[in-house]
Write an enzyme that holds these catalytic residues in place. Structure first.
Site, PDB file in Angstrom:
ATOM      1  N   ASN A  87       0.796  -1.227   0.000  1.00 62.43           N
ATOM      2  CA  ASN A  87       0.000   0.000   0.000  1.00 62.43           C
ATOM      3  C   ASN A  87       0.831   1.280   0.000  1.00 62.43           C
ATOM      4  OD1 ASN A  87      -1.552  -2.093   2.159  1.00 62.43           O
ATOM      5  ND2 ASN A  87      -2.601  -1.512   0.270  1.00 62.43           N
ATOM      6  N   VAL A  94       1.512   6.995   0.803  1.00 60.34           N
ATOM      7  CA  VAL A  94       0.745   5.917   1.424  1.00 60.34           C
ATOM      8  C   VAL A  94      -0.679   5.947   0.891  1.00 60.34           C
ATOM      9  CG1 VAL A  94      -0.227   5.074   3.591  1.00 60.34           C
ATOM     10  CG2 VAL A  94       2.129   5.904   3.508  1.00 60.34           C
ATOM     11  N   CYS A  95      -1.143   4.787   0.445  1.00 65.57           N
ATOM     12  CA  CYS A  95      -2.495   4.677  -0.076  1.00 65.57           C
ATOM     13  C   CYS A  95      -3.336   3.951   0.962  1.00 65.57           C
ATOM     14  CB  CYS A  95      -2.478   3.899  -1.385  1.00 65.57           C
ATOM     15  SG  CYS A  95      -4.116   3.740  -2.052  1.00 65.57           S
ATOM     16  N   ILE A  96      -4.181   4.682   1.638  1.00 64.26           N
ATOM     17  CA  ILE A  96      -4.929   4.107   2.753  1.00 64.26           C
ATOM     18  C   ILE A  96      -6.286   4.796   2.767  1.00 64.26           C
ATOM     19  CG2 ILE A  96      -3.967   5.795   4.356  1.00 64.26           C
ATOM     20  CD1 ILE A  96      -3.747   3.715   6.453  1.00 64.26           C
TER      21      ILE A  96
END
Length: 241
Positions: A87, A94-96
């Site tokens: 992620n 950060v891909c969240i």
């Protein structure tokens, strides 16, 4: 333009309050400073890898960049340290879901409730990032290769060690950074849970912490300490998603 000025004033105030709260009650395993004292919108974050995880002993640096209309829009979280993770993009972003604006996007597989809303804050972001490190989400990966490798490791119940070995290498390579920055990385649960960043105050408000984090106490009940909000290895990464 008046609108813009209002946003700046209210977001700066919100950020100052959050910074104060995080200095008084730090999140375990994080150290937070401003990149530049005169700019409330850029924070530098040092993350210590939680003991008894593959990140143990790691020192990871990141930046949080806040928009002018924070907390109505989410900040961006970017690692400066090289991270190999399903992620985290190549550039460290950060891909969240908690950092995505709450638009209704059925494609993403995310519920609007999992996304950003103004009740979220830096504390909830930091806790999400730590749990993301230990439990990647492979649904829509930012790094497809890392995701495939992580799934192989997970599905082989740890026999395929490629993913873990890359992480351990990255952890080792952060030692030089820690030395350069004069930082001692915690490697035991005791050290990790102690809220070292708090300068002692005279009003007695930190007595509670001193008692609570007394070494003896932690040694006795290292297993039972999940209620102090500190990282507990039992509840991460064991269930298959």
């Amino acid at each position: 333009m008046a609108q813009h000025g209002h946003h700046v004033a209210s977001s700066q105030k919100a950020l100052m309050l959050e910074m104060k709260s995080l200095q008084e009650e730090p999140v375990e395993g994080f150290k937070i400073t401003l990149v530049d004292e005169s700019d409330m919108y850029n924070w530098e974050v040092a993350i210590f890898g939680p003991p008894s995880t593959h990140y143990e002993g790691g020192y990871f640096k990141a930046r949080i960049k806040f928009p002018v209309d924070y907390p109505y829009s989410p900040p961006a979280f970017r690692f400066l340290t090289k991270m190999w993770h399903p992620n985290i993009y190549e550039n460290g972003d950060v891909c969240i879901s908690i950092l995505h604006p709450p638009v209704d996007d059925p494609q993403s597989g995310e519920l609007p409730s999992e996304r950003w809303n103004p009740t979220q804050n830096v504390r909830t972001i930091l806790l999400s990032v730590i749990s993301l490190l230990n439990e990647p989400n492979t649904f829509s990966p930012a790094n497809v290769d890392a995701s495939v490798m992580y799934r192989k490791w997970r599905d082989s119940k740890g026999k395929d060690r490629e993913y873990i070995e890359i992480i351990r290498k990255q952890v080792l390579s952060t030692k030089a950074d820690a030395e350069r920055d004069g930082v001692k990385v915690p490697t035991t649960l005791d050290e990790y849970c102690v809220r070292t960043q708090v300068p002692p105050t005279d009003d007695g408000s930190n007595l509670l912490y001193d008692d609570y984090y007394d070494d003896e106490v932690l040694d006795e009940d290292e297993e039972e300490d999940s209620d102090n909000g500190c990282y507990n290895e039992d509840d991460s990464g064991t269930e298959d998603s």
